[in-house]
Each structure stands twice: as C-alpha cells, then as structure tokens.
Scaffold this motif. Structure first.
Motif, short mmCIF file in Angstrom:
data_model
loop_
_atom_site.label_atom_id
_atom_site.label_comp_id
_atom_site.label_asym_id
_atom_site.label_seq_id
_atom_site.Cartn_x
_atom_site.Cartn_y
_atom_site.Cartn_z
N ASP A 63 -4.52 -0.06 -2.28
CA ASP A 63 -4.63 1.17 -1.85
C ASP A 63 -4.35 1.53 -0.41
O ASP A 63 -4.17 0.77 0.28
CB ASP A 63 -5.61 1.92 -2.55
N LYS A 81 -8.71 8.56 -1.43
CA LYS A 81 -8.30 7.27 -2.23
C LYS A 81 -6.75 7.72 -2.59
O LYS A 81 -6.65 8.54 -3.51
CB LYS A 81 -9.08 6.85 -3.17
N ASN A 135 -6.86 4.14 1.80
CA ASN A 135 -7.94 4.64 1.93
C ASN A 135 -8.10 5.58 3.30
O ASN A 135 -7.91 4.65 4.33
CB ASN A 135 -9.04 4.03 1.57
N TYR A 177 2.34 10.05 -5.67
CA TYR A 177 1.13 9.09 -5.82
C TYR A 177 -0.19 9.91 -6.31
O TYR A 177 -0.01 11.00 -6.54
CB TYR A 177 0.79 8.95 -3.99
N TYR A 208 -0.34 2.13 -11.36
CA TYR A 208 -1.80 2.27 -11.83
C TYR A 208 -1.88 3.45 -12.72
O TYR A 208 -1.76 4.68 -12.29
CB TYR A 208 -2.71 2.26 -10.78
N ARG A 236 0.81 -1.24 -0.19
CA ARG A 236 0.03 -0.13 0.29
C ARG A 236 0.91 1.28 0.19
O ARG A 236 2.12 1.17 0.47
CB ARG A 236 -0.96 -0.06 1.31
N GLY A 263 -12.37 0.03 -7.76
CA GLY A 263 -10.87 0.17 -8.07
C GLY A 263 -10.51 -1.29 -8.98
O GLY A 263 -9.48 -1.14 -9.89
N SER A 298 -8.07 -2.07 2.63
CA SER A 298 -7.55 -2.09 1.44
C SER A 298 -6.29 -2.89 0.98
O SER A 298 -5.61 -2.99 2.01
CB SER A 298 -7.23 -0.50 0.63
N CYS A 341 -3.42 6.26 -4.34
CA CYS A 341 -3.04 4.95 -5.45
C CYS A 341 -1.67 5.27 -5.89
O CYS A 341 -0.96 6.15 -5.96
CB CYS A 341 -3.90 5.20 -6.53
N LEU A 376 -7.83 5.07 -13.33
CA LEU A 376 -8.48 6.11 -12.49
C LEU A 376 -9.67 6.98 -13.17
O LEU A 376 -10.78 7.01 -12.59
CB LEU A 376 -7.69 6.87 -11.81
#
Length: 975
Positions: free
Chosen positions: A44, A59, A46, A111, A65, A14, A239, A41, A61, A70
């Motif tokens: 991720d 959120k 959160n 991020y 990704y 994470r 997600g 999560s 991420c 997203l």
C-alpha cells in the motif's frame, strides 16, 4: 480468488501517488488539509496527515484488492471498537458524503482511498531490546485481539493472501521460483519442507476464525512508562485480516519478536504464555506453533527479496530486510522438537520425561561401585579455587578420580562452572546433557539396547524407536555398523590397558536432533526432555540435582527479617566469586561492579590461606594478648597522618561511626553534631542519627534527634550552588548552622562527613570546603570526623584517604568495608588524648574487632594491597573507565554527569540536563538490563538515579571495558 490472482498480487508495487496528489484527495473528499508524511508499507501507500483537527492516516490501495476486502477491514475496526476487551484500534473516518471507501483516479490509474484516525504510540520495532514483560504484554494483546475477533465474520475475510499461513507451502514455492540467491533459496526451501511436514498432519485440528494476521512489532503501538519501557496497547494496519488459523495470529507475532531476541528463540516464550492465558490454545495448536513461526520467517525473507526486485526504492521493505534475515536465522537455529517442548512448558503443559527402559549395560565390565563421580558444579569439592577456568581441569580431575577408583564419570544435568565464560553478554551453555567417562584402554562398550548402529562423523549412534545413543571417543568394533542386538559389542575405549582414555555418552529422543553437549540455563529444561540421562544404562547414579534458587528465595523471605533487602526482584543465586567476578549456581559469570566490601576481589587464595591458618591456631577476643592485634594496630596508625596514632578495632562501618560520635561527645563534653544532608553513615542509633539519605530511610529528614544538625549538601552537580566556585556558598551554609548551635550555648561535639560525597555517587566536595569547615568546627571545640568507610583505603586511586584530596587532617578517621575484604572489620583511628577521653565512661569492647582472625585478615589485606599495587590499579583503570563513561555522556542525553575518581565512580542519569530531573525509574531498569548482560550494578543517591560503580580494586582493563561496552549497549538498544 484463484492462484494466478494471488501470484499477481505478490508482484504488485505500491500505488504511485505523490504527496500533492494525496493532498488533493484529502481536500476534495474529506475537507482536510495539513502536512503529509509517508509511512512504511509493503504494497500500500500510506500517509500520515497532520491537521488542525488531529492526526489521520490516508491509506491508498490498488484495485487488485477487492472492495469487499477493504470493507472487511473497516467492519473489523467497528467490531473491535464496540468490544470491551480489545486493544486500541484506529477509527474509520467517512468522507464528506459519508462514504468509508472511495475510488479516485490519479494520472489515469484508479485507486481506492480510506481515511483512519492516527493511533498515537511508539512501534516496538524501534527498540532493539524488549524486556520479558513487554514481550508478554505483546502476547497478551494478540490473545485479546484474537478473542475479540472470534465471533466476527464478513464476506471479505474469505480471501487469498500471500501471508495466509494456510497457504505457506504454495506461496513459498512461487516466491522461491524467482529468487536469484541460490543458497538462500535452498535454505528457505529446506526450512519450509521441514515446517510443513510437521504442520500437515495437524491441519484438520487447527481452529479457523477471523485473525489480524499481522500483529507485529511494526503494527503494535505502545505507550512509554516512566522507566522508558514500552507497554503495547494498540494495533494498526488491518490490511492482512482474513479468516485463518487462530494459532497463526500468535505465530506472526512471535516471528516478529525474533529479531529482538539476541539470537535466543526462547525469547518468545513469555508471549506464548500470555497469549495462551488470554485465549487458550489446543495441543495441536501448540504443536503447530513453532513450525508456523519458521514458515512465517521463510515467507518474510522470500517476499522481501521479490519485493525489492519489483520496487527497489521501497525504503520500508529495504529497512526491514536485515531484521527479517535475522528472524530467519534465529528460527532455524534450533530443532523443531526443542521448541515444541519449550512452548508446552511455557503454558504449563510440559510433557513428562519418559525414557524407554533398556535391558543391557553400556559398560558391563565396569563395577558401578568403583566409579568416582566428579562434581564440576559451582560448589563441587573437586574444583580447585584457582583452576576452575583452566581448559584441562575437567580432564585432570577425571584422570585423578579414575586412578583412585578404577573409573570416573562426570554428572549429567549439572551446571558446570568449568564451562562458564567471563565477560560475556550472553549466558554460556553450562548445563551438561551428557556424561564423560575416564576408563582404562580396551574397556569394552556394549549395546544397552537393540537397534541400528551407524557411524556419524566421529560418533557412533545406536538408534531404536524413540531412543538414540550417541557415543564419542569409542573405537568401533569391526563390522559394528548395522542391526545390532542388546549386549552385542560396539567397540572399546582406545589405548592399552595401562592408559586412561575418555568417552562421551549422550541420549536423544528424536532422530533428527544432533544434540549439543551443553545447554544454556534457560533452555535446560526443554533439552532435558530431548536428551535424558544415560544413568540407567550406565548402571550407576550420575545425575545431579537441579538448583532451586526460587525456592531458596522463598525460604529466605520466610525467616530472614524483611528490612534486610536483597538486590533485584528475581536475584541470581550467587555462591562463588573470583577476583572481580561472581558466579551463580547455573554457572553464569557476572562482573561485580558494586562490591566495594571486597576490595581485593573474591576468592583471593592468599587471604583464604592466611585466614584458614589463623582459624586453625586461635581465635578469641582482643582482651587476650597476642601478636597480630599489636601488629595490625601499628600498621593502621602508620597509614594515618602524623598524630593520629591510636586505633580502636570494631566489626563494621556503622560501629566505627557510632564510636567516633561517642569519642566526640566524650572529648568535647558537648552533644551537638553537624552532618551533611543526603549522607549515609550506618545503621546503629548514633550513626543512623547523623544519616539523612532518604534513599536509605524515607523518614530521615523528619526523624533526626535534636542533637543532629544537618547542613546543606555540598552537591556541586545538582545542589543550589553549582561548580567549583560554589565553595563559599556551601561554607556559609555550615556557618549559619553553627551560629544556630552557638545560640543554644550548649557547645559543639563535632562534624562528620565523607571526604568524597559517596552516597551521591562519588561527587567531590568543592575545593577548600573541608579546610574552612574544619577550622570553624575546631574553633568551637568540636571534633572533625572523616568517614572513610567507603572512599578510603586506596579506592580513589589518586589518594589513599579521601580527605587527602581536600588537603586536611581530621581528628578521627573511621574505616571499614574494604579493610576486611568482606570479613567483619572496621577501625577508628584518632589521637591518644581523644581516645582516652572515652575511658571516663568505661571500657570499650568489640567481640570480633581485633580478634586474631580479624587482625590477620586486616594485615593480609594491607600486604596484598601493597604487593599487588591495587591503589595504582584503581588510579589507572579508574581513570580509563571514567573516560569511557564520559564518552557515553557525549552520545546519550540521559547521562547527566560522571562523578568520582579511581574506582569510586557514579554515572548520574537525568531526564533533562537543564532541570536535572532524576531518571529514577530508568536507572532501575538499566540495572536490571545490565544484569541480563552479565553485570552486577545497583543505583545509589537520594533519587536512586546514580550507578554505584565501586568494584574490587583488582578490576582489569578488560573488565572495565566490558562494563562500559555493556552500558553502551543498554543505552543504545533500550532497556
């Protein structure tokens, strides 16, 4: 994205963003501040954000990704919000600059951040138990969501994700390659191979569209009904959204349900049916569903094992690990073919039962007309009343039938009472998928069709295309294994010809299935499709007809007057009982905790024998002269206090109370009667008139005749005056009512009440209450009636009569229910001068009251009560059970109080212990859940929020503990 990128993403931890760092992002980019709480999560991070402007979810991420992914999530949320039939979803919140996704660096690591509104509700995962209706609603929600997404498209949906079931095989291979647990790795690998082998041919036919891919119990939020049941209505965490197989949406949802299933994979079927109703699935998708559920289970466990190695401090992943293992266990507990059948049946597409025809006979030397068929079902004439549960019963009955006919057989497709089990939370496997035969030794066994014969353990298996014969107990012929033709010898029944031996015959339609001998009722129809009847190759009819409880209920409702209600919306068909147990036609045993009528217990052999003998001798009305009516009247008078020496025999408690009121009228010469509010005394005109329970009659308080004067209920738990010190207040309320009657100058006929407040769940009257009230009534020439219909006859354990607790002697005792153990029998016990006062109005007569059979029933019940010390049992077991129930009250706030004594108890459920708001809906739901766990229980009281605990007095300690354990499970796991 290439495979290496996918592998890389499966290994990500994470984002490492602290609460303070997240607060800074919120302030700088959104202008928000508030308390942050981390949400679970896997990859991720959160945070729930509580601000003065509402709740949000931040959120975070990783950059691995792609932004377009997203953007696809946000676009899907906008798309669903604009639709008319979609579930609730979060809304996207833009930054101060109007951006929906921002990049920000935290401790030199970039991020991606997004902010969504927080969707209020309760995740399903917090409840261990989910009722079938909630399961169906989850399926319907997933179906509606998939329907709304069917035309949604976005470039970010074309992504590689470890959760994409289209890539389950390669992902599993990667995840398993590093798994340290060798046994678990092997188990998952075998499961994935089996699942993929079934899915592979179907892949070209599986529809592809945008799917959420994670509609699970974690990601579905629900509102809570008044009953406490969760109603799924919203979906969070997009997600994993991608373009994938439509059926995968349902597979993921169903897999998440398996850890709520208590080990039964059929638990998912309401969700399957509801999804199909919202978004119909094709035949190929229905066929692929269960293998994909198995694949999802394998990926879940393998992924969690890997994630815990990477991120051992991830509490969310660690918390899910146990129930993901449970999901895998349940998914692997049944054959693929069985679940395929069950899924098809759930959507109304069950395959027709087709069995290949066979030319030969399995037992060619047996004359089909000389085979005794042994019926082991609930109502089977061969099952002795007291031997149905013995281990050797089936064998002894088969041997007896074989000696009489030459050979004997059990029936295929019957629910066998001999296979039921007492005091079990889960239904036993009672549905016979085989036939047992009892034959003379050396009886020849031949191949009914050609095929390959193999020895599998202790069984012989003969296989051909689409049909497999399983034989147990057969002594194989020399060299029997291998290819074999129709009619060729397989073996013989072991032993010499003068002895009897047993063999078992069973068919299956799939080679890989090792068929069980029995199935549970809910799985019976699916198993029947895989394990058809062997009747054709046996040459005689050995098939049982299936019970039709639903059809029977329709017939009942068509002709049985509607005011005569039945317990439960979908009641089991109960046709037999034994002691404190009841049995339905599917062989399920239930613990009977409400049947205060059957005081001795069900199926008592001594009572049955006595009644049968008397019926064979004489039954008529009490105007004839015979011994039993005199003996029974004498016994009843002997049980009453001195002076109450005269008995009327009637056929019900209603009739007894009606007669008691008539006696009060006749003796006093007055008409007015005082009764208690919230009380129930019967259904006849007079007994109903003095009943004020609104649970039994919602109009009770406004429809009393003018001669009835209800007084304040002396309910020391929820009445206006609480506790033992309230006696004076409640007595004054009676005095005020008597003063009103005095003003009419028409006299007082009497006062009627239960000595223990039965309708409220067994609440004792305040100390000294009856002594004071009886004195006031008698001072006015009135008669004191003790309604002992429910609470008398030893049920209280500590007293034979309820009025004994109050230290009083009534003028009239009414009794019924238990005194006949279910036979229509009641009595009024009073003083002779009071009884004779009725004669001026004419004779009294009750057709069944005091008949020879009724009198013998009454005498035998009294004998058994004494000989089996059932009052003592009510005291010791009742005290133990009450202590167990009171202990639950210390753990669960919904338990407001435990009332009563002996085996007349009540557990009162409240929503608030201060306000005592009745938990009416919850109580009904708890009773329904207890039925699922094998306990018959119903609510009572004006608010229907009290468990009516009034079992047969033979209740064992083991049964009492089972009830307490099941109630604890319901309160713990939900209902």
């Amino acid at each position: 994205m290439d495979g290496e990128s996918l592998k890389l993403r499966t290994q990500l931890a994470r984002p490492d963003v602290s609460v303070e760092e997240a607060k800074r992002i919120l302030s700088e980019h959104y202008g928000l501040s508030g308390a942050l709480t981390e949400l679970g999560s896997q990859q991720d991070r959160n945070y729930r954000v509580d601000t003065d402007d509402g709740r949000f979810v931040l959120k975070i991420c990783r950059l691995e990704y792609a932004r377009v992914e997203l953007e696809a999530q946000n676009a899907a949320l906008h798309h669903l919000a604009a639709g008319s039939g979609a579930p609730k979803v979060p809304a996207v919140v833009a930054t101060l600059n109007g951006e929906e996704i921002i990049d920000a660096i935290v401790r030199d690591v970039p991020y991606q951040f997004r902010l969504l509104t927080y969707l209020d509700g309760t995740p399903l995962t917090r409840r261990k138990h989910l009722p079938a209706q909630t399961v169906a609603e989850l399926g319907a929600l997933a179906g509606r969501l998939a329907w709304e997404l069917r035309e949604f498209d976005h470039p970010g949906l074309d992504r590689e994700l470890q959760w994409d079931l289209r890539r389950a095989g390669p992902v599993a291979l990667h995840l398993l390659s590093t798994m340290a647990d060798v046994d678990l790795r092997k188990r998952i690998a075998e499961a994935m191979i089996g699942a993929m082998r079934r899915v592979q041919p179907l892949m070209p036919q599986l529809r592809v569209q945008a799917i959420h891919q994670d509609v699970t119990d974690d990601n579905v939020v629900s509102r809570t009904e008044a009953s406490g049941r969760l109603v799924p209505e919203g979906v969070i965490d997009f997600g994993d959204i991608l373009k994938g197989w439509l059926v995968a949406e349902l597979a993921v949802a169903c897999a998440s349900l398996l850890h709520h299933s208590d080990g039964d994979p059929f638990f998912i079927l309401p969700a399957v049916g509801a999804f199909h109703a919202a978004f119909p699935l094709t035949d190929a998708e229905l066929k692929a569903l269960w293998p994909l559920i198995v694949a999802r289970a394998g990926i879940l466990v393998a992924s969690t094992e890997q994630q815990l190695e990477i991120d051992p401090d991830n509490a969310y992943v660690r918390g899910n690990a146990a129930h993901e293992r449970e999901i895998l266990d349940v998914a692997l507990s049944v054959p693929f073919g069985l679940m395929e059948q069950a899924i098809r049946q759930a959507v109304g597409k069950g395959a027709a039962l087709t069995v290949p025809l066979t030319d030969g006979r399995l037992l060619p030397d047996i004359d089909p007309s000389h085979v005794g068929i042994v019926d082991l079902s609930l109502l089977g004439p061969h099952l002795p009343a007291d031997r149905w549960h013995y281990e050797d019963t089936e064998a002894l009955l088969l041997q007896s039938a074989a000696r009489a006919a030459g050979a004997s057989a059990t029936r295929y497709g019957e629910f066998r009472l001999t296979e039921t089990r007492l005091l079990q939370a889960n239904p036993p496997a009672t549905f016979a998928l085989h036939v047992d035969l009892c034959l003379h030794g050396q009886t020849a066994v031949h191949a009914p069709f050609g095929g390959q014969l193999k020895l599998r353990g202790e069984r012989l298996v003969l296989s051909t295309d689409g049909l497999h014969l399983h034989l147990s107990g057969v002594e194989p012929a020399d060299g029997a294994e291998g290819a074999i033709e129709t009619g060729a010898p397989i073996g013989v029944v072991p032993g010499d010809r003068s002895a009897l031996g047993f063999i078992r015959v069973q068919l299956s339609t799939e080679a890989e299935i090792d068929p069980p001998p029995f199935a549970t009722a809910n799985q019976a129809e699916a198993w029947r499709a895989l394990c058809p009847s062997p009747a054709q190759m046996l040459g005689f009819d050995c098939d049982a007809s299936l019970p039709a409880a639903g059809e029977l209920l329709q017939r009942r409702q068509s002709h049985f007057a509607r005011p005569q209600k039945n317990y439960y919306r979908q009641p089991p068909q109960i046709e037999r009982g034994w002691r404190e147990h009841l049995f339905d036609v599917e062989g399920r045993a239930y613990l009977d905790m409400v049947n205060n009528v059957t005081i001795l217990g069900h199926g008592h052999p001594r009572l049955s024998a006595a009644v049968g003998r008397q019926w064979s001798l004489l039954n008529t009305n009490s105007r004839f002269h015979y011994a039993s009516v005199a003996e029974f009247s004498e016994r009843l008078a002997g049980l009453a206090p001195e002076g109450l020496d005269t008995v009327f025999l009637v056929n019900s408690g209603s009739e007894a109370n009606d007669l008691a009121i008539r006696l009060a009228w006749a003796y006093s010469g007055a008409r007015h009667v005082v009764s208690l509010l919230e009380a129930y005394h019967g259904w006849t005109v007079a007994s109903d008139a003095v009943s004020t329970s609104i649970a039994d009659n919602p109009q009770a308080l406004t429809t009393r005749p003018d001669w009835v004067h209800p007084v304040l209920s002396p309910n020391t738990y929820r009445g206006p005056f609480r506790g033992e010190g309230s006696t004076g207040d409640y007595v004054r309320a009676v005095g005020e009512k008597l003063a009103e009657i005095d003003e009419k100058q028409e006299g007082l006929a009497g006062f009627i009440c239960e000595a223990v407040y039965g309708n409220a769940g067994g609440i004792p009257l305040p100390p000294g209450y009856l002594e004071a009230v009886y004195a006031m009534v008698r001072a006015r020439g009135g008669v004191c009636i003790a309604d002992e219909v429910q609470v008398g006859y030893g049920r209280l354990g500590h007293h034979f009569w309820g009025f004994e607790e109050q230290g009083v002697v009534p003028d009239i005792i009414t009794v019924a229910k238990g005194m006949g153990n279910g036979h229509p029998l009641g009595a009024v016990i009073t003083r002779r001068e009071m009884a004779e006062a009725l004669e001026k109005e004419g004779y009294f007569f009750s057709s069944a009251g005091g008949s020879p059979v009724s009198s013998v029933v009454g005498l035998t019940v009294l004998d058994i009560l004494h000989d089996e010390a059932l009052q003592d049992n009510a005291r010791t077991i009742g005290d133990h059970l009450k202590a167990r129930l009171q202990a639950l009250g210390e753990r669960f706030p919904i338990v407001g109080a435990v009332h009563g004594m002996g085996l007349y108890l009540g557990v009162e459920f409240v929503r608030d212990r201060e306000t005592l708001e009745p938990a009416t809906e919850e109580t009904a739901a708890i009773c329904d859940r207890l039925l699922d766990l094998g306990v018959i229980m119903q609510p009572t009281g004006d608010h229907l929020n009290v468990l009516k605990i009034k079992p047969p007095l033979c209740l064992s300690r083991e049964s009492a503990d089972f009830f307490a354990d099941m109630l604890e499970q319901v309160l713990e796991d939900g209902w």
